[in-house]
Design a protein around this motif. Structure first.
Motif, mmCIF file in Angstrom:
data_model
loop_
_atom_site.group_PDB
_atom_site.id
_atom_site.type_symbol
_atom_site.label_atom_id
_atom_site.label_comp_id
_atom_site.label_asym_id
_atom_site.label_seq_id
_atom_site.Cartn_x
_atom_site.Cartn_y
_atom_site.Cartn_z
ATOM 1 N N ILE A 165 0.851 -1.197 0.000
ATOM 2 C CA ILE A 165 0.000 0.000 0.000
ATOM 3 C C ILE A 165 0.885 1.244 0.000
ATOM 4 C CG2 ILE A 165 -1.694 1.335 1.336
ATOM 5 C CD1 ILE A 165 -2.829 -1.374 2.334
ATOM 6 N N GLY A 166 1.939 1.210 0.815
ATOM 7 C CA GLY A 166 2.858 2.343 0.869
ATOM 8 C C GLY A 166 3.562 2.571 -0.456
ATOM 9 N N ARG A 167 4.035 1.473 -1.058
ATOM 10 C CA ARG A 167 4.822 1.579 -2.282
ATOM 11 C C ARG A 167 3.978 1.978 -3.485
ATOM 12 N NH1 ARG A 167 6.673 -2.137 -6.112
ATOM 13 N NH2 ARG A 167 5.995 -3.995 -4.981
ATOM 14 N N LEU A 168 2.749 1.449 -3.555
ATOM 15 C CA LEU A 168 1.920 1.686 -4.742
ATOM 16 C C LEU A 168 0.988 2.887 -4.607
ATOM 17 C CD1 LEU A 168 0.889 -1.985 -5.634
ATOM 18 C CD2 LEU A 168 2.770 -0.635 -6.575
ATOM 19 N N GLU A 169 0.566 3.186 -3.385
ATOM 20 C CA GLU A 169 -0.491 4.198 -3.215
ATOM 21 C C GLU A 169 -0.017 5.508 -2.588
ATOM 22 O OE1 GLU A 169 -3.330 3.713 -4.508
ATOM 23 O OE2 GLU A 169 -3.486 1.554 -4.777
ATOM 24 N N HIS A 170 1.133 5.490 -1.942
ATOM 25 C CA HIS A 170 1.712 6.714 -1.351
ATOM 26 C C HIS A 170 0.709 7.561 -0.573
ATOM 27 C CE1 HIS A 170 5.255 5.820 -3.721
ATOM 28 N NE2 HIS A 170 4.491 5.733 -4.799
ATOM 29 N N PRO A 171 0.089 7.007 0.460
ATOM 30 C CA PRO A 171 -0.849 7.833 1.224
ATOM 31 C C PRO A 171 -0.146 9.010 1.900
ATOM 32 C CG PRO A 171 -0.449 5.728 2.345
ATOM 33 C CD PRO A 171 0.208 5.638 0.998
ATOM 34 N N GLN B 56 2.901 -1.207 19.228
ATOM 35 C CA GLN B 56 4.148 -1.710 18.636
ATOM 36 C C GLN B 56 3.935 -2.108 17.179
ATOM 37 O OE1 GLN B 56 6.001 -4.699 21.105
ATOM 38 N NE2 GLN B 56 7.640 -5.042 19.613
ATOM 39 N N ASP B 57 2.829 -2.799 16.901
ATOM 40 C CA ASP B 57 2.520 -3.185 15.523
ATOM 41 C C ASP B 57 2.136 -1.971 14.683
ATOM 42 O OD1 ASP B 57 3.106 -5.773 16.150
ATOM 43 O OD2 ASP B 57 1.051 -6.541 15.993
ATOM 44 N N ALA B 58 1.488 -1.005 15.298
ATOM 45 C CA ALA B 58 1.117 0.206 14.559
ATOM 46 C C ALA B 58 2.357 0.992 14.135
ATOM 47 C CB ALA B 58 0.191 1.085 15.397
ATOM 48 N N LEU B 59 3.390 0.946 14.972
ATOM 49 C CA LEU B 59 4.662 1.593 14.621
ATOM 50 C C LEU B 59 5.258 0.928 13.380
ATOM 51 C CD1 LEU B 59 6.897 3.652 15.467
ATOM 52 C CD2 LEU B 59 7.918 1.790 16.791
ATOM 53 N N GLU B 60 5.203 -0.408 13.352
ATOM 54 C CA GLU B 60 5.702 -1.136 12.183
ATOM 55 C C GLU B 60 4.840 -0.831 10.952
ATOM 56 O OE1 GLU B 60 8.546 -2.629 12.106
ATOM 57 O OE2 GLU B 60 8.278 -3.129 9.984
ATOM 58 N N ALA B 61 3.534 -0.710 11.169
ATOM 59 C CA ALA B 61 2.631 -0.340 10.068
ATOM 60 C C ALA B 61 3.028 1.016 9.487
ATOM 61 C CB ALA B 61 1.188 -0.300 10.559
ATOM 62 N N ALA B 62 3.313 1.967 10.378
ATOM 63 C CA ALA B 62 3.714 3.313 9.941
ATOM 64 C C ALA B 62 4.993 3.247 9.111
ATOM 65 C CB ALA B 62 3.903 4.222 11.150
ATOM 66 N N ARG B 63 5.918 2.384 9.559
ATOM 67 C CA ARG B 63 7.182 2.222 8.848
ATOM 68 C C ARG B 63 6.944 1.690 7.430
ATOM 69 N NH1 ARG B 63 11.862 1.391 11.761
ATOM 70 N NH2 ARG B 63 10.714 0.453 13.475
ATOM 71 N N LEU C 192 4.039 1.828 5.654
ATOM 72 C CA LEU C 192 3.148 2.671 4.845
ATOM 73 C C LEU C 192 3.847 3.915 4.317
ATOM 74 C CD1 LEU C 192 0.054 2.234 7.120
ATOM 75 C CD2 LEU C 192 0.102 1.665 4.673
ATOM 76 N N GLN C 193 4.856 4.413 5.100
ATOM 77 C CA GLN C 193 5.647 5.577 4.686
ATOM 78 C C GLN C 193 4.820 6.849 4.498
ATOM 79 O OE1 GLN C 193 9.330 5.501 3.787
ATOM 80 N NE2 GLN C 193 9.067 3.824 5.222
ATOM 81 N N ALA C 194 3.640 6.900 5.084
ATOM 82 C CA ALA C 194 2.876 8.151 5.013
ATOM 83 C C ALA C 194 3.543 9.158 5.937
ATOM 84 C CB ALA C 194 1.432 7.916 5.442
ATOM 85 N N PRO C 195 3.721 10.396 5.480
ATOM 86 C CA PRO C 195 4.423 11.385 6.309
ATOM 87 C C PRO C 195 3.702 11.744 7.607
ATOM 88 C CG PRO C 195 3.758 12.331 4.184
ATOM 89 C CD PRO C 195 3.441 10.885 4.123
#
Ligand code: NI
Ligand code: MN
Length: 247
Positions: A164-170, A186-193, A195-198
């Motif tokens: 999702i992060g790579r293709l959709e760039h939220p 802890q998992d949400a932190l990994e999700a943020a990593r 997804l790469q959303a600013p």
């Protein structure tokens, strides 16, 4: 000029507006001790639902009826809403559609999706018997006002968030942190990593004792792990119910 106005109403409920279009996601307001408004105050053209659990379906039918708004939901939940007299646009995971305000795309979510049809009344046995088949839960990518918002819905962590992060760039990621039913911090932190959303905004916490979390601690973790100049530059904004963010 404000491109996108994001209002938090507690739990997983966010209202999005670009000045001429507006929508609300998962309007659980009645019976939510954290909600800053009641359903009668909501003025929207669309209601997006991630799944049929009571804390997400919430006041959707009433809001849709009052506003003559269209409910957007995965097929099975959309069919239920139509059976209750609401206007609904059915979609499903992986599919996208261009609405007057912009594109909506459904993403996967790891969770249950039974529709709690008679959740307010009766014993536990009655509640279980009242569960209707609700298909699969989802998350949403919503384009509005030149921004792309990812609302993860109720979900555990999954590796395809990287996709999702790579293709959709939220531009913004709304992530559950409550644990027990959904991702914990802890998992949400990994999700943020992945997804790469600013910008990351935590949701689905503190509504009930079992999902109590310190969102400020989560926010500090995001800043420490991902916010630095050396890192990807991901920041966290903790919103209180009623807070408005202009992007
Ligand atoms: Ni749920
Ligand atoms: Mn939930």
């Amino acid at each position: 000029m404000c491109a996108l106005r994001l209002t938090y109403h507690g739990h997983s409920c966010f209202e999005l507006s670009d000045g001429s279009h507006s929508l609300i996601v998962d309007p659980f307001l009645s019976g939510n001790p954290q909600a800053d408004v009641g359903p009668e105050k909501i003025r929207v053209q669309f209601v997006l639902l991630t799944h049929g659990h009571g804390d997400h379906l919430g006041d959707a039918l009433e809001i849709a009826r009052r506003n003559q708004a269209t409910i957007v939901a995965p097929y099975e939940l959309a069919a239920f809403c139509q059976s209750q007299g609401a206007e609904a646009h059915a979609m499903h995971i992986g599919g996208s559609w261009h609405f007057p305000f912009g594109r909506v795309k459904l993403t996967m979510a790891l969770h249950g999706a039974a529709i709690e049809a008679g959740a307010d009344s009766g014993s536990r046995a009655d509640r279980a018997a009242g569960l209707l088949y609700g298909g699969n839960p989802c998350g949403y990518l919503v384009d509005m006002g030149g921004k792309r918002v990812y609302h993860a819905g109720d979900t555990g962590l999954f590796g395809d968030m990287a996709l999702i992060g790579r293709l959709e760039h939220p531009d913004v990621a709304l992530l559950p942190i409550g644990d027990n039913f959904v991702m914990g911090p802890q998992d949400a932190l990994e999700a943020a990593r992945m997804l790469q959303a600013p910008l990351v905004i935590p949701m689905h916490y503190n509504t009930f004792p079992v999902i109590r979390q310190d969102a400020e601690v989560f926010g500090a973790e995001v800043e420490a792990e991902l916010g630095g100049a050396a890192g990807p530059g991901i920041h966290c904004r903790v919103m209180a119910p009623g807070d408005v963010l202009e992007l």
